[in-house]
Write an enzyme that holds these catalytic residues in place. Sequence first.
Site, PDB file in Angstrom:
ATOM      1  N   ASN A  12       0.864  -1.181   0.000  1.00 27.43           N
ATOM      2  CA  ASN A  12       0.000   0.000   0.000  1.00 27.43           C
ATOM      3  C   ASN A  12       0.898   1.228   0.000  1.00 27.43           C
ATOM      4  O   ASN A  12       1.440   1.602   1.036  1.00 27.43           O
ATOM      5  CB  ASN A  12      -0.907  -0.022   1.246  1.00 27.43           C
ATOM      6  CG  ASN A  12      -1.793   1.209   1.334  1.00 27.43           C
ATOM      7  OD1 ASN A  12      -1.818   2.023   0.402  1.00 27.43           O
ATOM      8  ND2 ASN A  12      -2.511   1.363   2.440  1.00 27.43           N
ATOM      9  N   LYS A  14       0.080   4.164  -0.292  1.00 31.34           N
ATOM     10  CA  LYS A  14      -0.647   5.334   0.238  1.00 31.34           C
ATOM     11  C   LYS A  14      -0.438   6.510  -0.720  1.00 31.34           C
ATOM     12  O   LYS A  14      -0.340   6.290  -1.932  1.00 31.34           O
ATOM     13  CB  LYS A  14      -0.201   5.629   1.666  1.00 31.34           C
ATOM     14  CG  LYS A  14      -0.343   4.382   2.561  1.00 31.34           C
ATOM     15  CD  LYS A  14      -0.238   4.650   4.011  1.00 31.34           C
ATOM     16  CE  LYS A  14      -0.417   3.350   4.790  1.00 31.34           C
ATOM     17  NZ  LYS A  14      -0.369   3.514   6.229  1.00 31.34           N
ATOM     18  N   HIS A  99      -9.745   1.206   4.861  1.00 36.03           N
ATOM     19  CA  HIS A  99      -8.493   1.453   5.580  1.00 36.03           C
ATOM     20  C   HIS A  99      -8.759   2.450   6.708  1.00 36.03           C
ATOM     21  O   HIS A  99      -9.555   3.382   6.545  1.00 36.03           O
ATOM     22  CB  HIS A  99      -7.431   2.003   4.610  1.00 36.03           C
ATOM     23  CG  HIS A  99      -6.056   2.002   5.203  1.00 36.03           C
ATOM     24  ND1 HIS A  99      -5.660   2.928   6.129  1.00 36.03           N
ATOM     25  CD2 HIS A  99      -5.009   1.147   5.040  1.00 36.03           C
ATOM     26  CE1 HIS A  99      -4.403   2.666   6.494  1.00 36.03           C
ATOM     27  NE2 HIS A  99      -3.994   1.582   5.851  1.00 36.03           N
ATOM     28  N   GLU A 101      -7.185   4.882   7.740  1.00 38.19           N
ATOM     29  CA  GLU A 101      -6.955   6.293   7.394  1.00 38.19           C
ATOM     30  C   GLU A 101      -8.167   6.872   6.674  1.00 38.19           C
ATOM     31  O   GLU A 101      -8.492   8.051   6.832  1.00 38.19           O
ATOM     32  CB  GLU A 101      -5.677   6.406   6.538  1.00 38.19           C
ATOM     33  CG  GLU A 101      -4.435   6.223   7.407  1.00 38.19           C
ATOM     34  CD  GLU A 101      -3.230   5.641   6.687  1.00 38.19           C
ATOM     35  OE1 GLU A 101      -3.222   5.605   5.440  1.00 38.19           O
ATOM     36  OE2 GLU A 101      -2.297   5.208   7.390  1.00 38.19           O
ATOM     37  N   GLU A 171      -5.400  -4.496  10.824  1.00 37.40           N
ATOM     38  CA  GLU A 171      -4.403  -3.448  10.997  1.00 37.40           C
ATOM     39  C   GLU A 171      -4.715  -2.669  12.272  1.00 37.40           C
ATOM     40  O   GLU A 171      -5.523  -1.728  12.246  1.00 37.40           O
ATOM     41  CB  GLU A 171      -4.423  -2.485   9.803  1.00 37.40           C
ATOM     42  CG  GLU A 171      -4.047  -3.104   8.484  1.00 37.40           C
ATOM     43  CD  GLU A 171      -3.458  -2.082   7.521  1.00 37.40           C
ATOM     44  OE1 GLU A 171      -2.356  -2.321   7.036  1.00 37.40           O
ATOM     45  OE2 GLU A 171      -4.091  -1.042   7.277  1.00 37.40           O
ATOM     46  N   GLY A 177       2.389   2.756  10.965  1.00 41.27           N
ATOM     47  CA  GLY A 177       3.356   3.848  10.812  1.00 41.27           C
ATOM     48  C   GLY A 177       4.050   4.254  12.096  1.00 41.27           C
ATOM     49  O   GLY A 177       4.675   5.315  12.154  1.00 41.27           O
ATOM     50  N   SER A 216       3.368  -1.614  10.649  1.00 42.36           N
ATOM     51  CA  SER A 216       4.823  -1.610  10.911  1.00 42.36           C
ATOM     52  C   SER A 216       5.488  -2.945  10.579  1.00 42.36           C
ATOM     53  O   SER A 216       6.379  -3.388  11.298  1.00 42.36           O
ATOM     54  CB  SER A 216       5.105  -1.193  12.363  1.00 42.36           C
ATOM     55  OG  SER A 216       4.681   0.131  12.579  1.00 42.36           O
TER      56      SER A 216
HETATM   57  P1  13P Z   1       2.853   0.773   7.856  1.00 47.65           P
HETATM   58  O1  13P Z   1       3.400  -0.516   7.276  1.00 47.65           O
HETATM   59  O2  13P Z   1       3.594   1.988   7.357  1.00 47.65           O
HETATM   60  O3  13P Z   1       2.747   0.714   9.338  1.00 47.65           O
HETATM   61  O4  13P Z   1       1.382   0.960   7.289  1.00 47.65           O
HETATM   62  C1  13P Z   1       0.495  -0.105   7.403  1.00 47.65           C
HETATM   63  C2  13P Z   1      -0.692   0.194   6.583  1.00 47.65           C
HETATM   64  O5  13P Z   1      -1.482   1.056   6.917  1.00 47.65           O
HETATM   65  C3  13P Z   1      -0.873  -0.578   5.342  1.00 47.65           C
HETATM   66  O6  13P Z   1      -2.149  -0.393   4.820  1.00 47.65           O
END
Ligand code: 13P
Length: 255
Positions: A12, A14, A99, A101, A171, A177, A216
């Site tokens: 991903n 993002k 997601h 976010e 997640e 992150g 992470s």
């Molecule tokens: P990270 O791997 O940067 O923690 O992000 C995870 C994520 O949100 C994948 O969709």
Amino acid sequence: MTQERQNLIVANWKMNGAFEMANSLLEEVLNGTRQFKSPSIVICPPFVYLQHVAQLIESNSSVSLGAQNCSEHSAGAYTGEVSSNMLKDVGCQYVICGHSERRQYNGETDEDVAQKAISIIDRQLTPIVCVGETLNERQSGKTDLVIERQIDSILEHCEKQLVDRITIAYEPIWAIGTGRSATPEQAQEVHHLIRNRIATLSQSAADGCRILYGGSVTGENAAEVLGQIDVDGCLVGGASLKAAQFIEICRAAQR
Ligand code: 13P
């Protein structure tokens, strides 16, 4: 009955990337994973790079294209939105939906996420439905409740025969992150809960459903989490932007 589930590693990106980055990152990833027989790999760039990435991965059968979101509507006056039809048109096979976010910054509800999942399935694409709890919810002992609510919302909207078309990504929001991944045991516990929940609707769908872990994940910690019985792959954010890290994650996911 348990069945062999092929690992799936999803990148991903993002809201990161540019044509140049896509070129160099993908060249390295494709070269570095070519000798692996598994896992299946999915690259989810921002919408505007989908077609470009589709061309770059065209001849590589183990790498597929995915999107990070889509509209629940099939067409119409929805400025700025992209439908699952359009995603299929440009070669997507997977679509991430719900997601955290998007739930947080775009106000997506469980209901919205379920509608999106259905529209994705309708187009014969695979939704990767994200669920996860906040740190506050975990610390107050509400993890199971939150996950069950999120999963039940999907199950309520999906007919029995559609449930086996869904991939789930657990997640935990506190792990995204932050560099603070869930422990393998924490991940296994929630993945097991998710599988049991799906089994209330269909045991065969529960046995076949791929449940990915995200939060992470790095080249260093991937093997441990992937060693858990109910972990069938990873949804990778930050580390998917670094070819060497992403290749290591794919290496750890070989079966
Ligand atoms: P990270 O791997 O940067 O923690 O992000 C995870 C994520 O949100 C994948 O969709």
